[in-house]
Design an enzyme around this catalytic site. Structure first.
Site, PDB file in Angstrom:
ATOM      1  N   GLU A 179       0.800  -1.230   0.000  1.00  9.45           N
ATOM      2  CA  GLU A 179       0.000   0.000   0.000  1.00  9.45           C
ATOM      3  C   GLU A 179       0.831   1.278   0.000  1.00  9.45           C
ATOM      4  O   GLU A 179       1.121   1.846   1.044  1.00  9.45           O
ATOM      5  CB  GLU A 179      -0.954   0.032   1.202  1.00  9.45           C
ATOM      6  CG  GLU A 179      -1.861   1.270   1.152  1.00  9.45           C
ATOM      7  CD  GLU A 179      -2.812   1.411   2.341  1.00  9.45           C
ATOM      8  OE1 GLU A 179      -2.762   0.567   3.246  1.00  9.45           O
ATOM      9  OE2 GLU A 179      -3.588   2.385   2.338  1.00  9.45           O
ATOM     10  N   LYS A 221      -2.711  -1.846  -3.101  1.00  5.28           N
ATOM     11  CA  LYS A 221      -3.715  -0.930  -2.545  1.00  5.28           C
ATOM     12  C   LYS A 221      -3.154   0.464  -2.712  1.00  5.28           C
ATOM     13  O   LYS A 221      -2.045   0.749  -2.248  1.00  5.28           O
ATOM     14  CB  LYS A 221      -3.934  -1.262  -1.070  1.00  5.28           C
ATOM     15  CG  LYS A 221      -4.778  -0.237  -0.328  1.00  5.28           C
ATOM     16  CD  LYS A 221      -5.285  -0.789   0.989  1.00  5.28           C
ATOM     17  CE  LYS A 221      -6.095   0.273   1.715  1.00  5.28           C
ATOM     18  NZ  LYS A 221      -6.874  -0.279   2.819  1.00  5.28           N
TER      19      LYS A 221
END
Ligand code: 13P
Length: 351
Positions: A179, A221
């Site tokens: 992420e 992400k």
């Protein structure tokens, strides 16, 4: 023909069509402080624990949620009747993932930029979690957009930390959610958000490559490419969808199974509308899914009436999960949003 690895199959399952991820990794004290939204009665950590149990008990949790992300302490938490919360989630066919970061520290020599803590001793923790049925881990690194920020050094250091976690996760049979987030908060334009996102993604995929991480075995992400939250000129839904995809297509390997976007402070509706608009454009090499925190968690917190009204909170959660599930297929609409928004069976409360 090469057979798909277990990690690759799990990663694909996490972003299966019609489904996505609920980033429920908020500490109890964060729920009490209103990180997700205000609830009239959630004033103590006991209330917040009750809220978490309510989430895990939601019937149909797995219809539009492939996975849920929690902090490690949830693994040891039990429902009122003694059932481990992790079992409640697993019974619904939902994969459990952990956020292993333990905080942030200033990047050496910097006064404004941070790197996450938590790599120390991570191998042992990953091994123990794997034995308890955890399927994946999420490692978030963040870049702030300000004058002169982010620096190249911060992007590189953060990219390395995310790749290091991914390598450890693979070593212990867990799928890493990688992420890199460019924060949406700020006065910057969508063009600047685009540039920083592109650069951060490049640094991230370079570091992943150097760590021998196969794109097939991760879920990305990241943020959507939007105008900064305080930018006077806000890009519309179609521009956000186009610019986000234009940016991702420059950098993200087609071998990656899917991208679960974070919501980053967008309203529930904007986050869903943007995801839907992207999925209405031409097919992309990867699934475009969600890994929302606030844009899923806010509605159940606000609908939940303390300990007395579980059904409203659960209805709100199911509704947001369903709306985002539709958006992964490009089938969300304002009518669906309204038509099934029964997050508040007010009549029931009066009975
Ligand atoms: P938001 O969707 O609230 O931005 O949170 C997602 C998340 O998990 C950030 O790590």
């Amino acid at each position: 023909m090469t057979t798909e690895s277990t990690l690759a199959a799990t990663a694909r399952r996490m972003v299966a069509p019609g489904k996505g991820i609920f980033a429920a990794d908020v500490p109890l004290k964060g729920l009490v402080r209103g990180w997700w939204g205000e609830s009239a009665h959630a004033r103590t950590e006991e209330d917040a624990a009750h809220f978490q149990e309510m989430i895990c008990r939601t019937a149909g949790l797995g219809e539009h949620l492939s996975s849920i992300i929690v902090f490690p302490d949830v693994l040891d938490r039990r429902a009122g009747d003694g059932t481990p919360l992790a079992d409640l989630v697993a019974e619904q066919g939902v994969l459990l993932g952990i956020t292993p970061t333990t905080g942030w520290q200033l990047l050496g020599g910097s006064e404004h930029e941070y790197v996450p803590r938590g790599l120390d001793g991570l191998a042992k923790r990953l091994e123990a979690w794997r034995e308890r049925g955890v399927a994946f881990v999420k490692w978030r690194v963040a870049a702030r957009v300000r004058t002169g920020l982010p620096t190249e050094r911060a992007l590189v250091s953060n990219a390395r930390s995310v790749a290091e976690c991914a390598a450890l996760a693979h070593q212990f049979g867990l799928v890493p959610i990688v992420e890199p987030e460019v924060e949406m908060k700020g006065e910057h334009t969508i063009e600047r958000q685009f540039d920083v996102t592109e650069r951060f993604l490049h640094r991230t995929f370079e570091a992943l490559y150097e760590h021998d991480i196969l794109p097939e075995e991760i879920v990305l992400k990241t943020n959507m490419v939007v105008s900064g939250s305080d930018c006077p000129e806000q890009a519309g839904v179609d521009i956000v969808a186009q610019e986000t995809l234009r940016c991702l297509r420059r950098v993200v390997p087609p071998a990656l199974p899917g991208i679960g976007f974070l919501s980053g402070g967008q309203s529930d509706r904007d986050a869903t509308a943007h995801l839907d608009a992207m999925n209405r454009l031409a097919p992309q090499p990867w699934a475009l899914s969600f890994s929302f925190g606030r844009a899923i968690g806010r509605a159940p917190v606000e609908a939940w009436d303390g300990k007395t009204d579980e059904s409203s909170g659960q209805t709100a959660l199911r509704h947001r999960a369903r709306m985002n599930g539709l958006a992964t297929l490009g089938e969300w609409s304002a009518v669906a949003e309204k038509g099934n928004g029964q997050r508040q069976p007010a009549a029931r409360r009066d009975e």
